[in-house]
Design a protein around this motif. Sequence first.
Motif, PDB file in Angstrom:
ATOM      1  N   UNK A   1      -8.333   6.343 -10.180  1.00 44.59           N
ATOM      2  CA  UNK A   1      -8.216   7.191 -11.364  1.00 44.59           C
ATOM      3  C   UNK A   1      -7.032   8.132 -11.203  1.00 44.59           C
ATOM      4  N   UNK A   2      -6.142   8.090 -12.196  1.00 43.40           N
ATOM      5  CA  UNK A   2      -4.965   8.946 -12.236  1.00 43.40           C
ATOM      6  C   UNK A   2      -5.322  10.172 -13.075  1.00 43.40           C
ATOM      7  N   UNK A   3      -5.345  11.344 -12.430  1.00 42.69           N
ATOM      8  CA  UNK A   3      -5.786  12.579 -13.082  1.00 42.69           C
ATOM      9  C   UNK A   3      -4.647  13.477 -13.535  1.00 42.69           C
ATOM     10  N   UNK A   4      -3.456  13.350 -12.945  1.00 39.79           N
ATOM     11  CA  UNK A   4      -2.348  14.257 -13.237  1.00 39.79           C
ATOM     12  C   UNK A   4      -1.052  13.488 -13.430  1.00 39.79           C
ATOM     13  N   UNK A   5      -0.072  14.166 -13.982  1.00 41.53           N
ATOM     14  CA  UNK A   5       1.262  13.591 -14.117  1.00 41.53           C
ATOM     15  C   UNK A   5       1.883  13.467 -12.732  1.00 41.53           C
ATOM     16  N   UNK A   6       2.380  12.296 -12.425  1.00 39.63           N
ATOM     17  CA  UNK A   6       3.026  12.054 -11.140  1.00 39.63           C
ATOM     18  C   UNK A   6       4.269  11.214 -11.349  1.00 39.63           C
ATOM     19  N   UNK A   7       5.278  11.437 -10.512  1.00 38.15           N
ATOM     20  CA  UNK A   7       6.478  10.611 -10.559  1.00 38.15           C
ATOM     21  C   UNK A   7       6.297   9.344  -9.740  1.00 38.15           C
ATOM     22  N   UNK A   8       5.637   9.462  -8.599  1.00 40.92           N
ATOM     23  CA  UNK A   8       5.450   8.309  -7.718  1.00 40.92           C
ATOM     24  C   UNK A   8       4.086   7.674  -7.989  1.00 40.92           C
ATOM     25  N   UNK A   9       4.106   6.544  -8.658  1.00 38.91           N
ATOM     26  CA  UNK A   9       2.870   5.848  -9.023  1.00 38.91           C
ATOM     27  C   UNK A   9       2.687   4.555  -8.242  1.00 38.91           C
ATOM     28  N   UNK A  10       3.426   4.403  -7.158  1.00 39.67           N
ATOM     29  CA  UNK A  10       3.418   3.170  -6.371  1.00 39.67           C
ATOM     30  C   UNK A  10       2.003   2.782  -5.919  1.00 39.67           C
ATOM     31  N   UNK A  11       1.240   3.731  -5.418  1.00 36.54           N
ATOM     32  CA  UNK A  11      -0.104   3.420  -4.927  1.00 36.54           C
ATOM     33  C   UNK A  11      -0.998   2.906  -6.053  1.00 36.54           C
ATOM     34  N   UNK A  12      -0.870   3.473  -7.238  1.00 29.22           N
ATOM     35  CA  UNK A  12      -1.704   3.054  -8.364  1.00 29.22           C
ATOM     36  C   UNK A  12      -1.378   1.624  -8.795  1.00 29.22           C
ATOM     37  N   UNK A  13      -0.136   1.235  -8.639  1.00 26.24           N
ATOM     38  CA  UNK A  13       0.264  -0.132  -8.998  1.00 26.24           C
ATOM     39  C   UNK A  13      -0.355  -1.171  -8.079  1.00 26.24           C
ATOM     40  N   UNK A  14      -0.835  -0.739  -6.925  1.00 26.16           N
ATOM     41  CA  UNK A  14      -1.439  -1.660  -5.960  1.00 26.16           C
ATOM     42  C   UNK A  14      -2.962  -1.743  -6.103  1.00 26.16           C
ATOM     43  N   UNK A  15      -3.534  -0.919  -6.961  1.00 25.71           N
ATOM     44  CA  UNK A  15      -4.980  -0.946  -7.192  1.00 25.71           C
ATOM     45  C   UNK A  15      -5.330  -2.152  -8.063  1.00 25.71           C
TER      46      UNK A  15
END
Length: 190
Positions: free
Chosen positions: A105-119
């Motif tokens: 779950x992405x809760x905040x604005x982030x520049x680095x989303x690399x980890x989420x792309x691997x979920x």
Amino acid sequence: MRVCQIMAGNEEGGLEKHTIELSNQLKEAGIETYVVAHPDFSKYFKNVNFIGLDLAKGRNNIFILYKLYKIFKKEKFDIIHTQANKATAMAVKLKPFFKSKLVATLHNYKNNLKAFKQADFVITVSDSIGKNLHITNKKTIYNGVLFDETKDLLQRYNLTSLSSHIGFDTLKNTDQIINGLKALPGCLLP
């Protein structure tokens, strides 16, 4: 089904409240629910299986990652659900070593989303927070909102005003909320 929620921080706020409520609702729905979080949170998880682990020490701490790995290996969860960036980054590092599906779950604005792309699947708490995450396996689920999207919130609950408590965190873009409220009729903001 065995579901594990992971919170990596040791602060108390909206993310933590969401995780507590979600975990309790999963348990009520008959889902075997576990939570891995800082030991200080154990008092909030009386009805779920709580595993205390201080993940706040750092997402690259090899000793903490090894302890988390041992939990995953022992419990063999069907779904590991990470809350926010640090927990997701830690679980992604261990993903090659477990067969569980990883939901983040992405809760905040982030520049680095690399980890989420691997979920395996990503939940965003708003469309705007997830707009820079260019993947097909995501869904927006607004935390704590239990109303029909087609009805006006104020009319549905017969309210004359709407109040919300928010943290003034730069990652939450609170300034956008305030500017939007200023444009509403009857708003008393300067």
